[in-house]
Design a protein around this motif. Structure first.
Motif, mmCIF file in Angstrom:
data_model
loop_
_atom_site.group_PDB
_atom_site.id
_atom_site.type_symbol
_atom_site.label_atom_id
_atom_site.label_comp_id
_atom_site.label_asym_id
_atom_site.label_seq_id
_atom_site.Cartn_x
_atom_site.Cartn_y
_atom_site.Cartn_z
ATOM 1 N N VAL A 111 -1.817 5.870 2.140
ATOM 2 C CA VAL A 111 -2.976 5.025 2.425
ATOM 3 C C VAL A 111 -2.797 4.344 3.783
ATOM 4 O O VAL A 111 -3.738 4.275 4.594
ATOM 5 C CB VAL A 111 -3.171 3.974 1.312
ATOM 6 C CG1 VAL A 111 -4.260 2.977 1.697
ATOM 7 C CG2 VAL A 111 -3.529 4.659 -0.005
ATOM 8 N N ARG B 129 -13.400 0.125 -6.611
ATOM 9 C CA ARG B 129 -13.136 1.057 -5.513
ATOM 10 C C ARG B 129 -13.756 0.497 -4.243
ATOM 11 O O ARG B 129 -14.929 0.113 -4.234
ATOM 12 C CB ARG B 129 -13.720 2.437 -5.846
ATOM 13 C CG ARG B 129 -13.442 3.509 -4.807
ATOM 14 C CD ARG B 129 -13.935 4.864 -5.287
ATOM 15 N NE ARG B 129 -13.167 5.339 -6.425
ATOM 16 C CZ ARG B 129 -12.013 6.011 -6.331
ATOM 17 N NH1 ARG B 129 -11.509 6.271 -5.133
ATOM 18 N NH2 ARG B 129 -11.384 6.400 -7.411
ATOM 19 N N ALA C 174 -9.508 3.701 4.664
ATOM 20 C CA ALA C 174 -9.086 4.476 3.509
ATOM 21 C C ALA C 174 -9.680 3.836 2.269
ATOM 22 O O ALA C 174 -9.801 2.612 2.186
ATOM 23 C CB ALA C 174 -7.560 4.525 3.404
ATOM 24 N N GLU C 175 -10.046 4.650 1.316
ATOM 25 C CA GLU C 175 -10.617 4.149 0.072
ATOM 26 C C GLU C 175 -9.511 3.978 -0.959
ATOM 27 O O GLU C 175 -8.660 4.857 -1.125
ATOM 28 C CB GLU C 175 -11.678 5.106 -0.458
ATOM 29 C CG GLU C 175 -12.449 4.549 -1.648
ATOM 30 C CD GLU C 175 -13.572 5.465 -2.097
ATOM 31 O OE1 GLU C 175 -14.737 5.057 -2.004
ATOM 32 O OE2 GLU C 175 -13.262 6.603 -2.517
ATOM 33 N N ILE C 176 -9.519 2.831 -1.631
ATOM 34 C CA ILE C 176 -8.560 2.591 -2.693
ATOM 35 C C ILE C 176 -9.304 2.076 -3.917
ATOM 36 O O ILE C 176 -10.473 1.691 -3.830
ATOM 37 C CB ILE C 176 -7.457 1.591 -2.281
ATOM 38 C CG1 ILE C 176 -8.035 0.183 -2.087
ATOM 39 C CG2 ILE C 176 -6.739 2.056 -1.026
ATOM 40 C CD1 ILE C 176 -6.951 -0.875 -1.950
ATOM 41 N N GLU C 177 -8.613 2.058 -5.046
ATOM 42 C CA GLU C 177 -9.173 1.499 -6.271
ATOM 43 C C GLU C 177 -8.125 0.622 -6.927
ATOM 44 O O GLU C 177 -6.961 1.027 -7.046
ATOM 45 C CB GLU C 177 -9.616 2.599 -7.232
ATOM 46 C CG GLU C 177 -10.327 2.057 -8.469
ATOM 47 C CD GLU C 177 -10.992 3.140 -9.285
ATOM 48 O OE1 GLU C 177 -11.705 2.791 -10.246
ATOM 49 O OE2 GLU C 177 -10.823 4.329 -8.955
ATOM 50 N N GLU C 178 -8.518 -0.585 -7.315
ATOM 51 C CA GLU C 178 -7.605 -1.520 -7.948
ATOM 52 C C GLU C 178 -8.243 -2.101 -9.195
ATOM 53 O O GLU C 178 -9.454 -2.366 -9.210
ATOM 54 C CB GLU C 178 -7.252 -2.672 -6.995
ATOM 55 C CG GLU C 178 -6.428 -2.301 -5.800
ATOM 56 C CD GLU C 178 -6.032 -3.541 -5.014
ATOM 57 O OE1 GLU C 178 -5.033 -4.181 -5.387
ATOM 58 O OE2 GLU C 178 -6.732 -3.866 -4.049
ATOM 59 N N LEU D 15 0.832 -1.194 0.000
ATOM 60 C CA LEU D 15 0.000 0.000 0.000
ATOM 61 C C LEU D 15 0.874 1.254 0.000
ATOM 62 O O LEU D 15 1.914 1.294 0.666
ATOM 63 C CB LEU D 15 -0.909 0.020 1.226
ATOM 64 C CG LEU D 15 -2.022 -1.021 1.294
ATOM 65 C CD1 LEU D 15 -2.730 -0.944 2.637
ATOM 66 C CD2 LEU D 15 -3.020 -0.842 0.153
#
Length: 257
Positions: free
Chosen positions: A142, A161, A152-156, A138
């Protein structure tokens, strides 16, 4: 397509599942992190079960797919407890097939219900992935947000998201399987892609060391990626499951294939 069956949990949440009626041991598909029971490998096993007369069950984890649940409350412990509850609702021995995170869940299931698990087939298993694989990769901002704000918001790519919560990371440490010997005695067959950039093949070294009481076969698959969904990969998976159902314990560790 008909609506899935529902297994109601004590807190009122429901697990969505689909089954193929047939002879045992029942094959239980346990999917990966943020995947669902409609993936390529799950459907390949569904088709094999129908063609070969196997009992087969596939389902969605809590807060995945068609199952209920608030993603903020999702955790490894919850996913493992749900897998145990599902096995408790079935009859006879089972052969769990765990993919990626599902491999970790399958190991926890085998430890919790050793008398029910006839053998494990694991596909690129991601044991202890939260601390060993995810957290180190990460971005620092983050990680800091998770520690400071609790999420925490992530996008992969492929996963969309979504939120990562501190609760998930903290709770997962209660279920680590690579810190001490694993009390798993059933046979284990691991299918691992050499070219997997999500769960590197070297990650399985620690798992092999912890499975000292089990008979284990590790297949390192040349050019195999994390999905292991090429036609040849799917054939290999189906035959590995067929052999495990037939009580043919995996023999040693195979060379790269």
């Amino acid at each position: 397509m008909q609506d899935p069956e529902r297994l109601v949990r004590p807190d009122g949440e429901t697990l969505a599942l689909r089954r193929v009626e047939g002879a045992g041991p029942a094959v239980l598909w346990i999917g990966g992190f943020r995947s669902d029971m409609e993936g390529t490998k799950a459907l390949a096993l569904d088709a094999a079960a129908r063609a070969r007369g196997w009992a087969f069950v596939r389902y969605d984890h809590f807060a995945h797919g068609q199952s209920s649940g608030d993603w903020r409350h999702a955790s490894v412990g919850r996913w493992a407890a749900d897998a145990v509850a599902l096995v408790d609702a079935l009859d006879g021995p089972v052969v769990p097939v765990g993919s990626s995170m599902g491999g970790w869940v399958a190991l926890l299931l085998a430890r919790a219900r050793p008398e029910r698990v006839a053998g494990l087939v694991l596909v690129n298993p991601a044991a202890d992935f939260t601390d060993r694989l995810m957290w180190p990769e990460l971005p620092d901002h983050v990680r800091q947000a998770i520690l400071r704000d609790g999420e925490a918001e992530i996008e992969e790519p492929g996963l969309g998201r979504y939120l990562l919560t501190r609760r998930m990371f903290d709770e997962a440490r209660e279920h680590h399987v690579l810190d001490a010997d694993l009390d798993v005695t059933c046979p284990v067959h691991i299918l691992q892609g050499r070219a997997d950039d999500v769960v590197p093949w070297t990650h399985q070294t620690a798992l092999l060391a912890r499975l000292g009481r089990a008979q284990v076969r590790l297949d390192l698959i040349a050019q195999g990626d994390h999905r292991l969904s090429r036609p040849g990969d799917l054939e290999r998976l189906v035959e590995a499951v067929a052999a495990m159902r037939a009580g043919q314990a995996p023999a040693g560790r195979s060379p790269e294939a």
